[in-house]
Design an enzyme around this catalytic site. Structure first.
Site: not given
Ligand code: UFG
Length: 324
Positions: A116, A140, A144
């Protein structure tokens, strides 16, 4: 090749199985169906319901003349990993080490491993390439990175060659509708947007609108699961040909903001998708983008399914029937 896909009933795993079958590989799925689902199993693939913590069962599955392992059996909720590190250590570390030990015992010497972008932590420069320092800021991501280190040692000591694929933000569903299982209790942005579009949840909370980005919301590199699946095939071909361990980023090199994702989803679904701005979420970088140059150069891989329209459209097709 005969391939054991561990975690093959999950969201990404089922897409990987589909590509392996279409390339005429023989596939056996090993999955405990804890987060994966039976609906995601393909009739052309074998299936063993088993846990990676059950070493004898894992070893039995490995001793079926397996040529290579694709390992996707991980817990992946970042927030949960910080609250319950024990669960993540058991599954993502002990379960994965069991897999390396079973491979050693059964003389299986090739593994494609789901890693990841979380191994990098906060980006020091963009786009993030594979040389970027690794400094995970959640447990997490630590699991990895730790497994990548274990695989390096098992390569040196036991000759197990690995390809670690560092996924950026995995999204989308098979465009032919071959994968039918929705993720249970989704934590990521797009399924949350889809649930709001369906009326299953009231609104999307946007975590932060004061970032230094074009609209103030976070920017991510969203990669379609079918593109991820295709990369697994290329990685297997690479291992077979070169027998050399490698690490690759898998992303598009393009950024989409949270707000852009919601606005496009409104357009495609025709639904209101209410949203509200909330405070920043701890540990979120403003922008995260992959450099996928290495995968392009060594694997001949690049994203072809990952335009925003296609990502949302393929996901909406699955969610639409649940709309209230
Ligand atoms: N976000 C919101 N509201 C929500 C959910 C997410 O605004 O309800 C935003 C987050 O703050 C972020 C973006 O949407 O800016 C993407 O969020 P995600 O939770 O979908 O994904 P992340 O970028 O946090 O994390 C993902 C994977 C992880 C991985 C990571 C690596 O979920 O497993 O990318 O970059 F590790």
């Amino acid at each position: 090749m005969k391939i054991l896909v561990i975690g093959g009933a999950g969201y990404i795993g089922s897409h990987v199985v589909k590509s392996l079958l279409s390339a005429r590989h023989e596939v056996c799925v090993y999955d405990n169906l804890s987060t994966g689902c039976a609906q995601n199993l393909f009739s052309d693939a074998g299936f063993v319901q088993g846990d990676i913590l059950d070493y004898p069962a894992l070893l039995r599955a490995m001793k079926q003349n397996i040529d290579a392992v694709v390992f996707l059996a991980a817990k992946k909720a970042v927030g949960e990993s910080m609250e319950n590190p024990g669960k993540y250590a058991n599954n993502n570390l002990i379960g994965a080490i069991n897999t390396l030990n079973a491979m050693t015992e059964a003389d299986v010497r090739k593994i494609i491993f789901s890693s990841s972008a979380a191994v990098y932590g906060l980006p020091e420069y963009l786009p993030v390439d594979e040389q970027h320092p690794t400094a995970p800021i959640n447990f997490y991501g630590f699991t990895k990175l730790d497994m990548e280190n274990y695989m390096n040692w098992y390569d040196r000591l036991k000759g197990i060659k690995f390809i670690s694929l560092r996924y950026f933000n995995a999204v989308g569903y098979d465009e032919e509708g071959a994968v039918k299982g929705l993720e249970k209790n989704p934590q990521n942005l797009l399924p949350i947007i889809m649930e709001a579009a369906c009326g299953i949840r009231k609104k999307v909370m946007i975590f932060g609108n004061d970032y230094d980005t074009r609209d103030g919301t976070c920017i991510r590199d969203y990669i379609h699961v079918s593109d991820l699946a295709a990369a697994h095939l290329k990685a297997l071909e690479y291992l077979q040909k070169n027998n050399q361990s490698q690490i690759f980023n898998l992303g598009t090199e393009n950024g989409v903001s949270v707000l852009e994702m919601i606005l496009k989803a409104r357009e495609i679904t025709g639904k209101e998708i209410p949203y509200e701005f909330a405070g920043r979420r701890a540990g979120d970088p403003a922008v995260l983008l992959a450099s996928a140059q290495k995968a392009q150069k060594l694997l001949g891989w690049s994203a072809v399914h990952s335009d925003l329209e296609n990502i949302i459209d393929s996901t909406w097709k699955l969610y639409k029937p649940s709309a209230i």
